[in-house]
Every structure is written in C-alpha cells, then in structure tokens.
Enzyme design. Structure first.
Site, PDB file in Angstrom:
ATOM      1  N   ARG A  66       0.576-115.556 -90.769  1.00  0.00           N
ATOM      2  CA  ARG A  66       1.563-114.521 -90.461  1.00  0.00           C
ATOM      3  C   ARG A  66       2.465-114.193 -91.645  1.00  0.00           C
ATOM      4  NH1 ARG A  66      -0.044-117.132 -85.904  1.00  0.00           N
ATOM      5  NH2 ARG A  66      -0.051-118.795 -87.425  1.00  0.00           N
ATOM      6  N   THR A  67       3.057-115.216 -92.257  1.00  0.00           N
ATOM      7  CA  THR A  67       4.079-114.949 -93.287  1.00  0.00           C
ATOM      8  C   THR A  67       3.453-114.294 -94.516  1.00  0.00           C
ATOM      9  OG1 THR A  67       5.167-116.928 -92.474  1.00  0.00           O
ATOM     10  CG2 THR A  67       6.007-116.003 -94.525  1.00  0.00           C
ATOM     11  N   LYS A  76      -3.823-128.575-113.445  1.00  0.00           N
ATOM     12  CA  LYS A  76      -3.949-129.241-114.759  1.00  0.00           C
ATOM     13  C   LYS A  76      -2.630-129.853-115.197  1.00  0.00           C
ATOM     14  CE  LYS A  76      -7.172-125.589-116.019  1.00  0.00           C
ATOM     15  NZ  LYS A  76      -7.241-124.342-116.801  1.00  0.00           N
ATOM     16  N   ARG A 127       6.171-120.392-100.711  1.00  0.00           N
ATOM     17  CA  ARG A 127       6.128-121.373 -99.611  1.00  0.00           C
ATOM     18  C   ARG A 127       5.684-122.702-100.214  1.00  0.00           C
ATOM     19  NH1 ARG A 127       3.421-121.041 -93.681  1.00  0.00           N
ATOM     20  NH2 ARG A 127       5.309-119.830 -93.400  1.00  0.00           N
ATOM     21  N   HIS A 166      13.273-121.419 -93.089  1.00  0.00           N
ATOM     22  CA  HIS A 166      12.270-120.351 -93.027  1.00  0.00           C
ATOM     23  C   HIS A 166      13.040-119.084 -92.632  1.00  0.00           C
ATOM     24  CE1 HIS A 166       8.626-118.224 -92.626  1.00  0.00           C
ATOM     25  NE2 HIS A 166       7.950-119.008 -91.801  1.00  0.00           N
TER      26      HIS A 166
HETATM   27  N1   CP Z   1       5.413-118.552 -88.467  1.00  0.00           N
HETATM   28  C1   CP Z   1       4.753-118.845 -89.581  1.00  0.00           C
HETATM   29  O1   CP Z   1       5.355-119.227 -90.603  1.00  0.00           O
HETATM   30  O2   CP Z   1       3.401-118.688 -89.500  1.00  0.00           O
HETATM   31  P1   CP Z   1       2.391-118.902 -90.715  1.00  0.00           P
HETATM   32  O3   CP Z   1       2.420-120.371 -91.061  1.00  0.00           O
HETATM   33  O4   CP Z   1       1.067-118.442 -90.224  1.00  0.00           O
HETATM   34  O5   CP Z   1       2.893-118.094 -91.881  1.00  0.00           O
END
Ligand code: CP
Length: 316
Positions: free
Chosen positions: A59-60, A87, A109, A137
C-alpha cells in the site's frame, strides 16, 4: 488557513492541529484527480521522488508512486537488496549519492527506528518517513484521520479504539499523536503483554475488554500482530489471540450503527478480524487505501513547495 513550512515529514508529533488540517484539506482537493479518466495534473512536473524501501510494502510504496505520478513527478524505486548497500555502503552514503543525482525527495521505510531522522539531518532533499521500526508511520495515520473525518465530518470528540499489538505498532503511535492533536478520545486495547508500559502518559485509556471498547467506539482500528518485530513469545497462541481480541460479527452485536472498522493492512483474516467483518458494511479498509493516494499527493505537494521556497531563500 495555516501556511505549510516543513521540509520533511518524520512524525505526527511534530505537527500542529492546523498543519494536520491543512494536509487533510489539501488531500480532499486532490482526491478527485484519481477519479478522472486522465488521472494526472502537471503540478510537480520536473520533480523527482525516490522510494527507498528496506521493508516489504504494498500500500505505502504503490500509493506514494501513484501520488507522485498523478502529480507528474518522476519516480525511482531503489531495491535495497540489489543496491550497493549489500557491499557495505551506509544508508546515509547511499542516500547522499542518490541526492547527488539532483533528486528532490526521498521516501524511506526501514526496520530501524530513527533512520528517517538520520537522512533528514544529512540531506537537502525532503525526507518522508514511510514507516520506521515500531516508532512512526505518519502518512498511514494521516490517511486514517482523513477517512474518519470524511465519514463523520469531524474528528474532535469521537471515540477511537485501537486494538491489537500496540507494543510493536508504529501505526498505533502515529495515530495516537495525530488523533489526540485533533481532539479524539482514544482507548487502546489488547493483551497486557502487547501493551507498552506507561502508554497512558500519551493521553489514552487502556482496556483489556474488547466488548466494552467495541460498544463505545465510533471507529475501531484493528492492528496486525507484528510477528516480525516480536523477539519474545508474547502470546500463548495466535488462535487464543483471535478468540479473545479478534473481531467477528458476534462481537459487533452491541456496536454503534455508524461504527467504522479500520485496518492499515496487511490484514490476517481469521486473526484480528473475520472475513465477514473485513468485507462487511462497517468496513472502510479499502477506502483507507483509496484515501492513501490523496494524502500522499497532498504531502508531496506541500513538502516540495516548501523545498522550492527554502532553496530560493538560500536556506538549504
Ligand atoms: N499500511 C501499510 O503500511 O501497508 P504496507 O506495508 O503494505 O505499505
């Protein structure tokens, strides 16, 4: 209306109510673009956004890519497993090399809390936290708050229950910061082994009674058990968890008629919720995903506008 002045988005802790409202209002105006036949406007033409994802994401990552493309920015995705970090290059050096190619924004992320701060401190490019460890998040919480506001026309005064693995959940933390700032009342609910000690200090109620939380909530956020972040055994079994805290139709018998069932995804059907609840009339899980694109469009637009201004003023 508040003026946007931030160059990075790391935490909702950093945002005022007015700034959150500005993001939500901007997202509301952008949402319609994704319903057009031609889902594209030239707003960010010439800008480059890089996705640096060190953890799996559906999703993100996809919604950031779509958001950037719908605003006509160029996008690149770096797969950490095939980058030169294998590396021995540090993440900051990797990011500095990407920045040297004149990119405008890095969306990151990472499984370790604090990585987005390290990049934000070391780069001129804007940095967006797309999830760091158990910590934050922010864009997920913003799309959750947007979904609640869209349905109820307000956030202040609503009761929001957050159920599940609170201890390991960056979604819970960001939602607590954001929803509290917006004036919601929050109750966190889950097994005591998955409840952070002292969480009441964030201004939330703690309950271990899922039936009471369901009955009093206007919106109920169900969280996945974050097995990948659990180093110890926190539960007797997943089955036991599902029996006590999993939400099914029977458990919703005393729910308010307007209850929203929310989940950031990925869902584990049969664990945190049953399939008929995930797909039922209370569920807004797919609306959350739709709204994620609009929220991320708003954030890209606001942050890149500030970056341009700071560059013109010679401040970065
Ligand atoms: N909600 C969320 O962060 O989903 P993903 O891990 O699929 O990005």
């Amino acid at each position: 209306m508040s003026e946007w002045t931030k160059h990075n988005l790391i935490d909702l802790k950093d945002l005022t109510k007015e700034e959150i409202e500005l993001i939500l209002d901007t997202a509301k105006s952008f949402k319609e673009i994704s319903t057009r036949d031609v889902k594209k406007v030239p707003t960010l033409r010439g800008k480059t956004v890089v996705m640096l994802f060190f953890e799996s994401s559906t999703r993100t990552r996809l919604s950031f890519e779509l958001a950037a493309k719908r605003l006509s920015a160029d996008t690149l995705s770096v797969a950490a497993s095939s980058s030169s970090m294998t590396k021995g290059e540090s993440i900051l050096d990797t990011a500095r090399n990407i920045e040297a190619m004149n990119v405008d924004m890095i969306v990151v992320r990472h499984k370790s809390s604090g990585v987005p701060n390290i990049l934000a401190d070391g780069l001129k490019a804007s940095v967006i936290n797309a999830g760091d460890g158990c910590r934050a998040h922010p864009t997920q919480a913003l799309l959750d708050i947007f979904t609640i506001r869209e349905r109820f026309g307000k956030v202040a005064g609503l009761n929001v229950g957050i159920v599940g693995d609170i201890l390991h959940s960056r979604v819970a933390r960001s939602n607590i910061w954001g929803l509290k700032t917006m004036g919601a009342h929050i109750t966190v609910c889950g097994p005591s082994t998955l409840m952070p000690r002292g969480i009441e200090q964030l201004g939330v109620k703690v309950s271990h009674n899922i039936d009471e939380v369901i009955a009093s909530s206007d919106a109920l956020m169900l969280l996945r058990l974050q097995q990948e972040r659990q180093e110890d055994k926190f539960l007797p079994s997943t089955r036991e968890y599902a029996k006590v805290f999993g939400v099914n139709r029977a458990k919703l018998k005393n729910a308010k008629k307007h209850l929203l069932i929310m989940h950031p995804g990925p869902t584990n059907r049969g664990v945190e919720l049953s399939s008929d609840v995930a797909d039922g009339e209370f569920s807004v899980i797919l609306s959350q995903v739709t709204n994620g694109v609009a929220i991320r469009m708003a954030i890209l637009y606001l942050l890149l506008g500030t970056k341009d201004k700071l560059e013109l003023e010679g401040k970065i």
